[in-house]
Design an enzyme around this catalytic site. Structure first.
Site, PDB file in Angstrom:
ATOM      1  N   ASP A   1     -18.069  -3.510  -0.725  1.00  0.00           N
ATOM      2  CA  ASP A   1     -17.550  -3.834  -1.926  1.00  0.00           C
ATOM      3  C   ASP A   1     -16.784  -5.168  -2.235  1.00  0.00           C
ATOM      4  O   ASP A   1     -17.008  -5.882  -1.260  1.00  0.00           O
ATOM      5  CB  ASP A   1     -16.351  -2.663  -2.128  1.00  0.00           C
ATOM      6  CG  ASP A   1     -15.801  -2.559  -0.696  1.00  0.00           C
ATOM      7  OD1 ASP A   1     -15.800  -3.256   0.122  1.00  0.00           O
ATOM      8  OD2 ASP A   1     -14.822  -1.399  -0.690  1.00  0.00           O
TER       9      ASP A   1
ATOM     10  N   ASN B   1      -6.618   7.716   1.030  1.00  0.00           N
ATOM     11  CA  ASN B   1      -6.778   9.010   0.153  1.00  0.00           C
ATOM     12  C   ASN B   1      -8.376   9.583   0.464  1.00  0.00           C
ATOM     13  O   ASN B   1      -8.619  10.272  -0.378  1.00  0.00           O
ATOM     14  CB  ASN B   1      -6.584   8.663  -1.240  1.00  0.00           C
ATOM     15  CG  ASN B   1      -7.441   7.455  -1.846  1.00  0.00           C
ATOM     16  OD1 ASN B   1      -8.219   6.770  -0.877  1.00  0.00           O
ATOM     17  ND2 ASN B   1      -7.141   7.012  -2.972  1.00  0.00           N
TER      18      ASN B   1
ATOM     19  N   HIS C   1     -10.833   7.495   0.535  1.00  0.00           N
ATOM     20  CA  HIS C   1     -11.950   6.838  -0.170  1.00  0.00           C
ATOM     21  C   HIS C   1     -12.950   5.968   0.981  1.00  0.00           C
ATOM     22  O   HIS C   1     -12.372   5.653   2.075  1.00  0.00           O
ATOM     23  CB  HIS C   1     -11.499   5.716  -1.063  1.00  0.00           C
ATOM     24  CG  HIS C   1     -10.924   4.609  -0.543  1.00  0.00           C
ATOM     25  ND1 HIS C   1      -9.284   4.266  -1.053  1.00  0.00           N
ATOM     26  CD2 HIS C   1     -11.080   3.521   0.245  1.00  0.00           C
ATOM     27  CE1 HIS C   1      -9.120   3.171  -0.492  1.00  0.00           C
ATOM     28  NE2 HIS C   1     -10.003   2.753   0.426  1.00  0.00           N
TER      29      HIS C   1
ATOM     30  N   GLU D   1     -13.149   6.149  -4.847  1.00  0.00           N
ATOM     31  CA  GLU D   1     -11.767   6.970  -4.985  1.00  0.00           C
ATOM     32  C   GLU D   1     -12.154   8.386  -5.072  1.00  0.00           C
ATOM     33  O   GLU D   1     -13.111   8.905  -5.479  1.00  0.00           O
ATOM     34  CB  GLU D   1     -10.858   6.363  -6.052  1.00  0.00           C
ATOM     35  CG  GLU D   1     -10.771   4.896  -6.066  1.00  0.00           C
ATOM     36  CD  GLU D   1      -9.571   4.551  -5.288  1.00  0.00           C
ATOM     37  OE1 GLU D   1      -9.332   5.426  -4.093  1.00  0.00           O
ATOM     38  OE2 GLU D   1      -8.964   3.533  -5.365  1.00  0.00           O
TER      39      GLU D   1
HETATM   40  C1  GLP Z   1     -10.096  -0.874   1.242  1.00  0.00           C
HETATM   41  C2  GLP Z   1     -11.648  -1.078   1.381  1.00  0.00           C
HETATM   42  C3  GLP Z   1     -12.391  -0.029   2.345  1.00  0.00           C
HETATM   43  C4  GLP Z   1     -11.474   0.107   3.636  1.00  0.00           C
HETATM   44  C5  GLP Z   1     -10.255   0.824   3.329  1.00  0.00           C
HETATM   45  C6  GLP Z   1      -9.239   0.836   4.607  1.00  0.00           C
HETATM   46  O1  GLP Z   1      -9.551  -0.434   0.031  1.00  0.00           O
HETATM   47  N1  GLP Z   1     -12.179  -1.043   0.306  1.00  0.00           N
HETATM   48  O2  GLP Z   1     -13.661  -0.578   2.554  1.00  0.00           O
HETATM   49  O3  GLP Z   1     -12.105   0.781   4.428  1.00  0.00           O
HETATM   50  O4  GLP Z   1      -9.432   0.063   2.164  1.00  0.00           O
HETATM   51  O5  GLP Z   1      -8.796  -0.314   4.599  1.00  0.00           O
HETATM   52  P1  GLP Z   1      -7.943  -0.509   6.390  1.00  0.00           P
HETATM   53  O6  GLP Z   1      -9.083  -0.829   7.248  1.00  0.00           O
HETATM   54  O7  GLP Z   1      -7.196  -1.818   5.968  1.00  0.00           O
HETATM   55  O8  GLP Z   1      -7.014   0.541   6.474  1.00  0.00           O
END
Ligand code: GLP
Length: 243
Positions: free
Chosen positions: A67, A136, A138, A143
């Site tokens: 992404d 959440n 995702h 989402e």
């Molecule tokens: C972000 C990214 C995801 C990631 C998630 C968790 O929004 N788009 O790809 O896996 O949040 O992030 P973190 O590893 O910092 O908890």
């Protein structure tokens, strides 16, 4: 979906990195799906260490990131382009034209999404996709409520995701409102998937993932339908599970 638990995040990073390295050695032309966020940073550090020490080469590897924010330039410090440069690409021998990240500045975002999807297919599909998980549930930026059939698309970020990600920005107002993300079907087409979950903050979502049924309300639950999905979890993230 198989669960593999580790006593620490450090150990998890080490083993996941070893698994990736093994696959690169067995198949130098591996197509690797990458994630951003704080979770995979420790894994990328191990890959860089190994590249420097043992010379594992990424010259023929192709990568596709999950992404990117809409509206951030590639050199914006919080763009996922900048993240990947900083934590991985600048430190290994992968040619930059073999690394792919959606372009959040494309003038035609719909077209960008279709092209991204096509590029993944032309590369022969993703061999191994690395994932983190949002609070959440995702994955990528899919989402809750995103159709399981979704391909690469533009999403409006939820307030909770923008809040969670605001820790990287000066204020929440600076967090982009939209992003491009591979869809859930795009992710499910990967031959193998590693979902990494670490830290006590993720204990509740890991508990939900384990205890709830497959549903679009919990995007990561789709991984239960993948024959080669592995969840790597540390003790802290697994702490709310009774067994
Ligand atoms: C972000 C990214 C995801 C990631 C998630 C968790 O929004 N788009 O790809 O896996 O949040 O992030 P973190 O590893 O910092 O908890």
């Amino acid at each position: 979906m198989r669960i593999i638990e580790f006593e620490s995040a450090e150990r998890l990073h080490e083993i996941v990195a070893q698994e990736i390295i093994k696959r690169v050695q067995n198949n130098p032309q591996l197509v690797l799906g990458l994630a951003t966020g704080s979770t995979p940073i420790g894994v990328y550090k191990k890959l860089v260490e190994d590249h420097k020490k043992n010379g594992t080469s990424y010259k023929q590897v192709t990568t596709f990131n999950l992404d990117e924010y809409v509206g951030l330039a590639k050199d914006h410090p919080q763009s996922y382009h900048a993240f990947m440069q900083e934590y991985l690409f600048n430190h290994i021998d992968i040619p930059s034209h073999q690394t792919h990240i959606p372009n959040g500045l494309a003038s035609d975002l719909e077209k960008e999404c279709q092209q991204y999807e096509k590029m993944i297919q032309q590369a022969g599909g993703i061999d191994l996709q690395i994932l983190g998980i949002g609070l959440n549930g995702h994955i990528g930026f899919n989402e809750p409520g995103t159709p399981f059939s979704s391909e690469t698309h533009v999403v409006e970020l939820t307030e909770s995701t923008r809040n969670a990600n605001s820790r990287f920005f000066a204020s929440i107002d600076e967090v982009p409102t939209h992003a491009i993300t591979m869809g859930l079907n795009t992710i499910m087409q990967s031959k193998e998937i590693f979902l990494l979950i670490t830290g006590s903050q993720k204990a509740e979502i890991f508990r939900r993932l384990m205890e709830e049924d497959v549903s679009e309300d919990l995007p990561a639950s789709i991984l239960k339908r993948h024959p080669q999905a592995f969840v790597y979890v540390d003790e802290e993230a697994a702490s709310l599970l009774s067994s």
